[in-house]
Design a protein around this motif. Structure first.
Motif, PDB file in Angstrom:
ATOM      1  N   UNK A 252       0.811  -1.232   0.000  1.00  6.94           N
ATOM      2  CA  UNK A 252       0.000   0.000   0.000  1.00  6.94           C
ATOM      3  C   UNK A 252       0.838   1.273   0.000  1.00  6.94           C
ATOM      4  N   UNK A 253       2.074   1.185   0.478  1.00  7.64           N
ATOM      5  CA  UNK A 253       2.931   2.371   0.529  1.00  7.64           C
ATOM      6  C   UNK A 253       3.946   2.415  -0.608  1.00  7.64           C
ATOM      7  N   UNK A 254       3.856   1.484  -1.546  1.00  3.34           N
ATOM      8  CA  UNK A 254       4.782   1.511  -2.687  1.00  3.34           C
ATOM      9  C   UNK A 254       4.254   2.504  -3.713  1.00  3.34           C
ATOM     10  N   UNK A 255       4.780   3.711  -3.664  1.00  2.68           N
ATOM     11  CA  UNK A 255       4.306   4.757  -4.568  1.00  2.68           C
ATOM     12  C   UNK A 255       5.412   5.303  -5.467  1.00  2.68           C
ATOM     13  N   UNK A 256       6.659   4.826  -5.291  1.00  4.44           N
ATOM     14  CA  UNK A 256       7.747   5.283  -6.157  1.00  4.44           C
ATOM     15  C   UNK A 256       7.905   4.417  -7.405  1.00  4.44           C
ATOM     16  N   UNK A 257       7.248   3.264  -7.427  1.00  7.44           N
ATOM     17  CA  UNK A 257       7.463   2.312  -8.524  1.00  7.44           C
ATOM     18  C   UNK A 257       6.204   1.489  -8.734  1.00  7.44           C
ATOM     19  N   UNK A 258       6.057   0.873  -9.923  1.00  2.72           N
ATOM     20  CA  UNK A 258       4.931  -0.035 -10.140  1.00  2.72           C
ATOM     21  C   UNK A 258       4.968  -1.193  -9.152  1.00  2.72           C
ATOM     22  N   UNK A 259       3.793  -1.593  -8.672  1.00  2.00           N
ATOM     23  CA  UNK A 259       3.718  -2.696  -7.712  1.00  2.00           C
ATOM     24  C   UNK A 259       2.451  -3.508  -7.955  1.00  2.00           C
ATOM     25  N   UNK A 260       2.565  -4.807  -7.722  1.00  2.00           N
ATOM     26  CA  UNK A 260       1.459  -5.749  -7.851  1.00  2.00           C
ATOM     27  C   UNK A 260       1.411  -6.596  -6.588  1.00  2.00           C
ATOM     28  N   UNK A 261       0.220  -7.073  -6.224  1.00  2.00           N
ATOM     29  CA  UNK A 261       0.093  -8.025  -5.123  1.00  2.00           C
ATOM     30  C   UNK A 261      -0.943  -9.068  -5.511  1.00  2.00           C
ATOM     31  N   UNK A 262      -0.608 -10.347  -5.294  1.00  2.00           N
ATOM     32  CA  UNK A 262      -1.490 -11.452  -5.681  1.00  2.00           C
ATOM     33  C   UNK A 262      -1.552 -12.449  -4.538  1.00  2.00           C
ATOM     34  N   UNK A 263      -2.767 -12.753  -4.099  1.00  2.00           N
ATOM     35  CA  UNK A 263      -3.022 -13.626  -2.956  1.00  2.00           C
ATOM     36  C   UNK A 263      -3.564 -14.954  -3.471  1.00  2.00           C
ATOM     37  N   UNK A 264      -2.746 -16.010  -3.409  1.00  2.00           N
ATOM     38  CA  UNK A 264      -3.079 -17.291  -4.035  1.00  2.00           C
ATOM     39  C   UNK A 264      -3.873 -18.199  -3.109  1.00  2.00           C
ATOM     40  N   UNK A 265      -4.940 -18.765  -3.640  1.00  2.00           N
ATOM     41  CA  UNK A 265      -5.703 -19.765  -2.904  1.00  2.00           C
ATOM     42  C   UNK A 265      -4.839 -21.002  -2.653  1.00  2.00           C
ATOM     43  N   UNK A 266      -5.027 -21.609  -1.500  1.00  2.00           N
ATOM     44  CA  UNK A 266      -4.361 -22.873  -1.222  1.00  2.00           C
ATOM     45  C   UNK A 266      -2.875 -22.777  -0.973  1.00  2.00           C
ATOM     46  N   UNK A 267      -2.358 -21.565  -0.795  1.00  2.00           N
ATOM     47  CA  UNK A 267      -0.919 -21.371  -0.577  1.00  2.00           C
ATOM     48  C   UNK A 267      -0.681 -20.990   0.875  1.00  2.00           C
ATOM     49  N   UNK A 268       0.197 -21.730   1.545  1.00  2.00           N
ATOM     50  CA  UNK A 268       0.571 -21.438   2.926  1.00  2.00           C
ATOM     51  C   UNK A 268       1.946 -20.780   2.950  1.00  2.00           C
ATOM     52  N   UNK A 269       2.425 -20.493   4.146  1.00  2.00           N
ATOM     53  CA  UNK A 269       3.716 -19.805   4.246  1.00  2.00           C
ATOM     54  C   UNK A 269       4.862 -20.662   3.721  1.00  2.00           C
ATOM     55  N   UNK A 270       4.721 -21.971   3.820  1.00  2.00           N
ATOM     56  CA  UNK A 270       5.828 -22.839   3.422  1.00  2.00           C
ATOM     57  C   UNK A 270       5.641 -23.453   2.038  1.00  2.00           C
ATOM     58  N   UNK A 271       4.612 -23.034   1.327  1.00  2.00           N
ATOM     59  CA  UNK A 271       4.404 -23.549  -0.032  1.00  2.00           C
ATOM     60  C   UNK A 271       5.581 -23.286  -0.972  1.00  2.00           C
ATOM     61  N   UNK A 272       6.317 -22.151  -0.850  1.00  2.00           N
ATOM     62  CA  UNK A 272       7.450 -21.937  -1.769  1.00  2.00           C
ATOM     63  C   UNK A 272       8.561 -22.973  -1.656  1.00  2.00           C
ATOM     64  N   UNK A 273       8.591 -23.774  -0.560  1.00  2.00           N
ATOM     65  CA  UNK A 273       9.588 -24.842  -0.478  1.00  2.00           C
ATOM     66  C   UNK A 273       8.957 -26.195  -0.759  1.00  2.00           C
ATOM     67  N   UNK A 274       7.718 -26.196  -1.238  1.00  2.00           N
ATOM     68  CA  UNK A 274       7.054 -27.415  -1.685  1.00  2.00           C
ATOM     69  C   UNK A 274       7.469 -27.672  -3.138  1.00  2.00           C
ATOM     70  N   UNK A 275       6.968 -28.737  -3.738  1.00  2.00           N
ATOM     71  CA  UNK A 275       7.224 -28.963  -5.158  1.00  2.00           C
ATOM     72  C   UNK A 275       6.600 -27.864  -6.000  1.00  2.00           C
ATOM     73  N   UNK A 276       7.145 -27.639  -7.182  1.00  2.00           N
ATOM     74  CA  UNK A 276       6.683 -26.526  -8.010  1.00  2.00           C
ATOM     75  C   UNK A 276       5.221 -26.676  -8.406  1.00  2.00           C
ATOM     76  N   UNK A 277       4.740 -27.899  -8.571  1.00  2.00           N
ATOM     77  CA  UNK A 277       3.329 -28.081  -8.917  1.00  2.00           C
ATOM     78  C   UNK A 277       2.422 -27.738  -7.740  1.00  2.00           C
TER      79      UNK A 277
END
Length: 329
Positions: A252-277
């Motif tokens: 919300x405070x990123x105003x100096x540059x383009x910014x995007x935010x995407x909230x994925x269903x079914x994703x937990x905090x440790x999903x990035x260390x799960x398998x890519x699928x």
């Protein structure tokens, strides 16, 4: 009589409107995951060797925790302490094995989460390298402050200047992107604050193209980031909830540059260390990297223009972009 005619007319209308027997169902709208979550065209070279995390006592504890949070695949780890007896501080490097035949490749400096082993991000790093990136993963166990990505930058610059290195003159430092997960996401945002102003002093060619902040920690402020930034969050993440600081004082405070935010269903905090699928934002992460580093038109369509595709991506519970991102074409 009139009612009988009406019934006949209605029946005919229903028959006309009904789909033909055996007709193909409509094609599903492609998601960023279905389009981009796949290996790239390049074989991958790396000195990194991994093994199942649960081969060590510390790794077994990590293995149990992530599975309690919903991960489906077993993590991989290196022998960096405390998962093994190798140094807890270092830099892991991945690159296209055919890099000698390619133009200089863009650089991704990726920092893992606090107390995470760098080998947990082996699958992400290999996917990015197979798509034409040089990837460095700096680590020091705590992985939470800007000096960690700085270690990665130093390693990349040294390798790019070393005639004995396979990366000699093969890293395009003008296309440097910082990324990270959790504490490392926070560190990547700090790097996106500090490095754009001093990059040329580190190396005359160096430019920072953007930041990929995956479920970042709280010690970073969006108002200080001056390069395009993608925030990836998870609907099932109770460690870095989408509704907390990642929105309050980061996106919300990123105003100096383009910014995007995407909230994925079914994703937990440790999903990035799960398998890519099973990390359902893996495709979006790669799409954003390809858009920033290569100007990939297919990837760009997910983020840019009045009909940008990410809001229609059923992977996501919510997707937003700021005014600067909305003004891009």
């Amino acid at each position: 009589m009139r009612s009988g005619v009406a019934i006949v007319v209605a029946a005919v209308a229903m028959l006309v409107a009904a789909p033909a027997v055996g007709a193909d169902p409509p094609e599903p709208v492609p998601t960023a995951q279905s389009v981009f979550n796949k290996p790239g065209p390049h074989p991958v070279a790396t000195p990194v060797r991994t093994n199942p995390c649960q081969e060590s006592i510390w790794g077994m504890a990590e293995h149990i925790v992530v599975h309690l949070f919903g991960n489906r695949d077993d993590m991989t780890c290196t022998q960096a302490f405390p998962n093994g007896l190798e140094s807890p501080i270092g830099v892991n490097t991945y690159y296209p094995a055919d890099l000698a035949e390619l133009p200089a490749a863009p650089l991704v400096v990726f920092t893992g989460g606090i107390i995470a082993n760098p080998g947990m991000y082996d699958a992400l790093a290999r996917q990015w390298a197979s798509n034409g990136f040089v990837v460095v993963i700096p680590f020091d166990f705590f992985n939470s402050l800007a000096y960690v990505p700085a270690i990665g930058v130093a390693a990349a610059v040294i390798a790019n200047r070393d005639p004995k290195s396979p990366l000699y003159n093969k890293i395009d430092l003008s296309r440097t992107i910082f990324g990270g997960h959790s504490g490392g996401g926070q560190a990547s945002l700090q790097a996106g604050t500090l490095f754009p102003g001093v990059a040329a002093a580190i190396d005359p060619a160096m430019r920072v193209r953007g930041v990929l902040a995956i479920e970042p920690g709280p010690l970073a402020v969006g108002a200080l980031v001056s390069v395009p930034t993608l925030f990836l969050t998870g609907y099932n993440d109770w460690v870095v909830p989408d509704f907390a600081w990642v929105r309050w004082w980061q996106y919300n405070l990123t105003f100096q540059a383009p910014a995007w935010i995407a909230n994925a269903r079914g994703v937990s905090h440790f999903s990035p260390v799960d398998g890519l699928d099973n990390y359902l934002s893996a495709g979006t992460a790669l799409a954003w990297l390809r858009y920033q580093a290569f100007g990939d038109d297919v990837a760009k369509d997910y983020f840019v223009g009045p009909n940008w595709r990410l809001p229609a991506d059923k992977t996501y519970f919510s997707v937003e972009r700021n005014a600067l991102a909305g003004a891009l074409n």
